[in-house]
Scaffold this motif. Structure first.
Motif, PDB file in Angstrom:
ATOM      1  N   ILE A  19       0.918  -1.214  -0.127  1.00 35.78           N
ATOM      2  CA  ILE A  19       0.126   0.033   0.124  1.00 35.78           C
ATOM      3  C   ILE A  19       0.835   1.228   0.038  1.00 35.78           C
ATOM      4  O   ILE A  19       0.587   2.299  -0.809  1.00 35.78           O
ATOM      5  N   SER A  20       2.036   1.341   0.714  1.00 36.53           N
ATOM      6  CA  SER A  20       2.592   2.634   0.842  1.00 36.53           C
ATOM      7  C   SER A  20       3.553   2.351  -0.443  1.00 36.53           C
ATOM      8  O   SER A  20       3.704   3.739  -0.678  1.00 36.53           O
ATOM      9  N   ALA A  21       3.874   1.484  -1.197  1.00 33.94           N
ATOM     10  CA  ALA A  21       4.625   1.674  -2.519  1.00 33.94           C
ATOM     11  C   ALA A  21       3.439   2.119  -3.703  1.00 33.94           C
ATOM     12  O   ALA A  21       4.242   3.169  -4.216  1.00 33.94           O
ATOM     13  N   ILE A  22       2.319   1.681  -3.389  1.00 35.43           N
ATOM     14  CA  ILE A  22       1.162   2.564  -4.298  1.00 35.43           C
ATOM     15  C   ILE A  22       1.220   3.893  -4.141  1.00 35.43           C
ATOM     16  O   ILE A  22       1.201   4.876  -5.000  1.00 35.43           O
ATOM     17  N   GLY A  23       1.218   4.341  -2.693  1.00 39.67           N
ATOM     18  CA  GLY A  23       1.099   5.609  -2.352  1.00 39.67           C
ATOM     19  C   GLY A  23       2.488   6.646  -2.993  1.00 39.67           C
ATOM     20  O   GLY A  23       2.284   7.471  -3.357  1.00 39.67           O
ATOM     21  N   ILE A  24       3.557   5.676  -2.856  1.00 35.93           N
ATOM     22  CA  ILE A  24       4.783   6.509  -3.464  1.00 35.93           C
ATOM     23  C   ILE A  24       4.812   6.734  -4.834  1.00 35.93           C
ATOM     24  O   ILE A  24       5.395   7.429  -5.461  1.00 35.93           O
ATOM     25  N   PRO A  28       1.347  13.357  -5.816  1.00 39.15           N
ATOM     26  CA  PRO A  28       1.948  14.160  -6.827  1.00 39.15           C
ATOM     27  C   PRO A  28       3.389  14.875  -6.499  1.00 39.15           C
ATOM     28  O   PRO A  28       4.009  15.121  -7.486  1.00 39.15           O
ATOM     29  N   ASP A  29       3.724  15.179  -5.384  1.00 43.64           N
ATOM     30  CA  ASP A  29       5.088  15.641  -4.950  1.00 43.64           C
ATOM     31  C   ASP A  29       5.975  15.017  -4.313  1.00 43.64           C
ATOM     32  O   ASP A  29       5.359  14.013  -3.438  1.00 43.64           O
ATOM     33  N   VAL A  30       7.094  15.429  -3.937  1.00 40.44           N
ATOM     34  CA  VAL A  30       7.824  14.817  -2.880  1.00 40.44           C
ATOM     35  C   VAL A  30       7.647  14.860  -1.608  1.00 40.44           C
ATOM     36  O   VAL A  30       7.606  13.876  -0.669  1.00 40.44           O
ATOM     37  N   TYR A  31       6.739  15.828  -1.051  1.00 42.39           N
ATOM     38  CA  TYR A  31       6.481  15.970   0.191  1.00 42.39           C
ATOM     39  C   TYR A  31       5.436  14.895   0.662  1.00 42.39           C
ATOM     40  O   TYR A  31       5.467  14.476   1.776  1.00 42.39           O
ATOM     41  N   THR A  32       4.330  14.847  -0.354  1.00 47.44           N
ATOM     42  CA  THR A  32       3.336  13.768  -0.040  1.00 47.44           C
ATOM     43  C   THR A  32       4.008  12.326   0.140  1.00 47.44           C
ATOM     44  O   THR A  32       3.693  11.293   0.741  1.00 47.44           O
ATOM     45  N   ARG A  33       4.906  12.210  -0.971  1.00 41.67           N
ATOM     46  CA  ARG A  33       5.599  10.817  -1.137  1.00 41.67           C
ATOM     47  C   ARG A  33       6.411  10.377   0.008  1.00 41.67           C
ATOM     48  O   ARG A  33       6.213   9.489   0.382  1.00 41.67           O
ATOM     49  N   SER A  34       6.988  11.514   0.636  1.00 39.61           N
ATOM     50  CA  SER A  34       7.729  10.963   1.872  1.00 39.61           C
ATOM     51  C   SER A  34       6.721  10.949   3.019  1.00 39.61           C
ATOM     52  O   SER A  34       7.100   9.802   3.702  1.00 39.61           O
ATOM     53  N   HIS A  35       5.392  11.413   2.957  1.00 38.96           N
ATOM     54  CA  HIS A  35       4.594  11.091   4.097  1.00 38.96           C
ATOM     55  C   HIS A  35       4.360   9.411   3.733  1.00 38.96           C
ATOM     56  O   HIS A  35       4.320   8.736   4.738  1.00 38.96           O
ATOM     57  N   ALA A  36       4.103   9.084   2.617  1.00 38.05           N
ATOM     58  CA  ALA A  36       3.781   7.762   2.366  1.00 38.05           C
ATOM     59  C   ALA A  36       4.910   6.824   2.567  1.00 38.05           C
ATOM     60  O   ALA A  36       4.705   5.726   3.027  1.00 38.05           O
ATOM     61  N   GLY A  37       6.216   7.272   2.228  1.00 43.21           N
ATOM     62  CA  GLY A  37       7.172   6.367   2.067  1.00 43.21           C
ATOM     63  C   GLY A  37       7.881   6.083   3.826  1.00 43.21           C
ATOM     64  O   GLY A  37       8.474   5.328   3.879  1.00 43.21           O
ATOM     65  N   THR A  38       7.576   7.017   4.704  1.00 38.47           N
ATOM     66  CA  THR A  38       8.093   6.710   5.824  1.00 38.47           C
ATOM     67  C   THR A  38       6.868   6.398   6.884  1.00 38.47           C
ATOM     68  O   THR A  38       7.098   5.418   7.641  1.00 38.47           O
TER      69      THR A  38
ATOM     70  N   SER B  29      12.769  14.624  -9.388  1.00 40.51           N
ATOM     71  CA  SER B  29      14.026  15.092  -8.500  1.00 40.51           C
ATOM     72  C   SER B  29      14.701  14.310  -7.669  1.00 40.51           C
ATOM     73  O   SER B  29      14.492  13.196  -7.532  1.00 40.51           O
ATOM     74  N   LEU B  30      15.955  14.667  -7.197  1.00 37.58           N
ATOM     75  CA  LEU B  30      16.756  13.935  -6.296  1.00 37.58           C
ATOM     76  C   LEU B  30      15.976  13.560  -5.003  1.00 37.58           C
ATOM     77  O   LEU B  30      16.243  12.499  -4.591  1.00 37.58           O
ATOM     78  N   PRO B  31      15.278  14.314  -4.324  1.00 39.22           N
ATOM     79  CA  PRO B  31      14.815  13.858  -3.179  1.00 39.22           C
ATOM     80  C   PRO B  31      13.743  12.870  -3.343  1.00 39.22           C
ATOM     81  O   PRO B  31      13.498  11.937  -2.527  1.00 39.22           O
ATOM     82  N   ASP B  32      12.950  12.791  -4.535  1.00 46.80           N
ATOM     83  CA  ASP B  32      12.181  11.726  -4.692  1.00 46.80           C
ATOM     84  C   ASP B  32      12.970  10.353  -4.974  1.00 46.80           C
ATOM     85  O   ASP B  32      12.191   9.447  -4.185  1.00 46.80           O
ATOM     86  N   ARG B  33      14.076  10.534  -5.401  1.00 47.36           N
ATOM     87  CA  ARG B  33      14.769   9.214  -5.471  1.00 47.36           C
ATOM     88  C   ARG B  33      15.341   8.707  -4.021  1.00 47.36           C
ATOM     89  O   ARG B  33      15.374   7.468  -3.866  1.00 47.36           O
ATOM     90  N   VAL B  34      15.637   9.591  -3.395  1.00 47.83           N
ATOM     91  CA  VAL B  34      16.195   9.209  -1.898  1.00 47.83           C
ATOM     92  C   VAL B  34      14.887   8.609  -1.143  1.00 47.83           C
ATOM     93  O   VAL B  34      15.527   7.783  -0.339  1.00 47.83           O
ATOM     94  N   VAL B  35      13.875   9.538  -1.126  1.00 50.36           N
ATOM     95  CA  VAL B  35      12.813   8.723  -0.438  1.00 50.36           C
ATOM     96  C   VAL B  35      12.661   7.459  -0.829  1.00 50.36           C
ATOM     97  O   VAL B  35      12.364   6.530  -0.115  1.00 50.36           O
ATOM     98  N   ALA B  36      12.521   6.941  -2.083  1.00 50.74           N
ATOM     99  CA  ALA B  36      12.235   5.865  -2.683  1.00 50.74           C
ATOM    100  C   ALA B  36      13.368   4.770  -2.134  1.00 50.74           C
ATOM    101  O   ALA B  36      13.031   3.661  -1.883  1.00 50.74           O
ATOM    102  N   LEU B  37      14.540   5.221  -2.195  1.00 52.63           N
ATOM    103  CA  LEU B  37      15.683   4.577  -1.787  1.00 52.63           C
ATOM    104  C   LEU B  37      15.574   4.279  -0.195  1.00 52.63           C
ATOM    105  O   LEU B  37      15.781   2.971   0.178  1.00 52.63           O
TER     106      LEU B  37
END
Lengths: 149, 94
Positions: A19-24, A28-38, B29-37
């Protein structure tokens, strides 16, 4: 029976991870993605390691301290890492999503920057003053040397 | 039954890692990749736990700790690099 519960924990963790991979991939952008990823991946790894701990404890009578340490470590470090990378992204001015409607941090950062600018100017003025003083004393010394010659 | 569940969980983790790897490839962007990593590191930790349960051995449990620590430190180093352009700061004498 207890092994079944442990396996259920691990399967639930795996589902959370997907589910979190689907979120990532969908946000749409890096801030929400980090929310899903952490957040959700932290829950996933906690459930999986807890399942492994229960399995080893019931099957082999082995209470693994390393698994508990791993749980504690991931629980402590995942939010810190997410915060750091989001902060770095904001400082590097990565673009937000188009649907973002408010950015409260920008105003605060602008205020702080203006304050530090004033402080820097004050510092520069005082430094120039001291440099002038130093030059004057240098001139005096060179005059004295000339007189001696 | 239990083995089937464990193999299913491992497969799901594989799917998750594949999706995160896709985000690493396309991330704008680079932070996207780091989050995925970072997320791939966390998922590797838990899939190693499942593998050690599947094989019934405790030998892999050290790997979990070391992998978690390495993922955390690499994320911190990357975020410092993105923010300042250097990783190790030195005090310079002006």
């Amino acid at each position: 029976m207890i092994e079944f519960v442990a396996a259920l924990f691990m399967l639930g963790g795996a589902i959370m991870a997907v589910i979190s991979a689907i979120g990532i991939i969908r946000f749409p952008d890096v801030y929400t993605r980090s929310h899903a990823g952490t957040k959700s991946s932290t829950l996933a790894v906690l459930m999986t390691l807890l399942g492994a701990f229960i399995y080893f404890a019931s099957e082999q009578g082995f209470y693994s301290v390393r698994l508990l340490l791993g749980i504690a470590f991931v629980f402590l470090t995942a939010p810190v890492a997410g915060h750091l990378i989001t902060r770095a992204a904001y400082r590097a001015s990565v673009k937000m999503a188009d649907t973002t409607i408010e950015d409260e941090l920008r105003d605060v950062i602008k205020e702080v920057q203006e304050e530090t600018k004033e402080e820097k100017e004050n510092l520069q003025e005082s430094r120039e003053k001291t440099e002038e003083d130093v030059e004057q004393t240098d001139n005096k010394e060179s005059d004295q040397e000339r007189e001696r010659e | 039954m239990i083995q089937g569940m464990l193999i299913a969980a491992l497969t799901l983790y594989g799917v998750g890692i594949a999706i995160s790897a896709f985000r690493i490839i396309i991330g704008p962007s680079l932070p996207d990749r780091v989050v995925a990593l970072d997320m791939i590191g966390v998922m590797l930790v838990s899939s190693i736990a499942i593998i050690s349960v599947l094989q019934g051995t405790k030998a892999y449990l050290e790997v979990i700790l070391i992998l978690a620590i390495l993922a955390f430190i690499s994320t911190i180093a990357f975020s410092k690099y993105i923010e300042r352009g250097v990783i190790i700061d030195r005090k310079r004498n002006d």
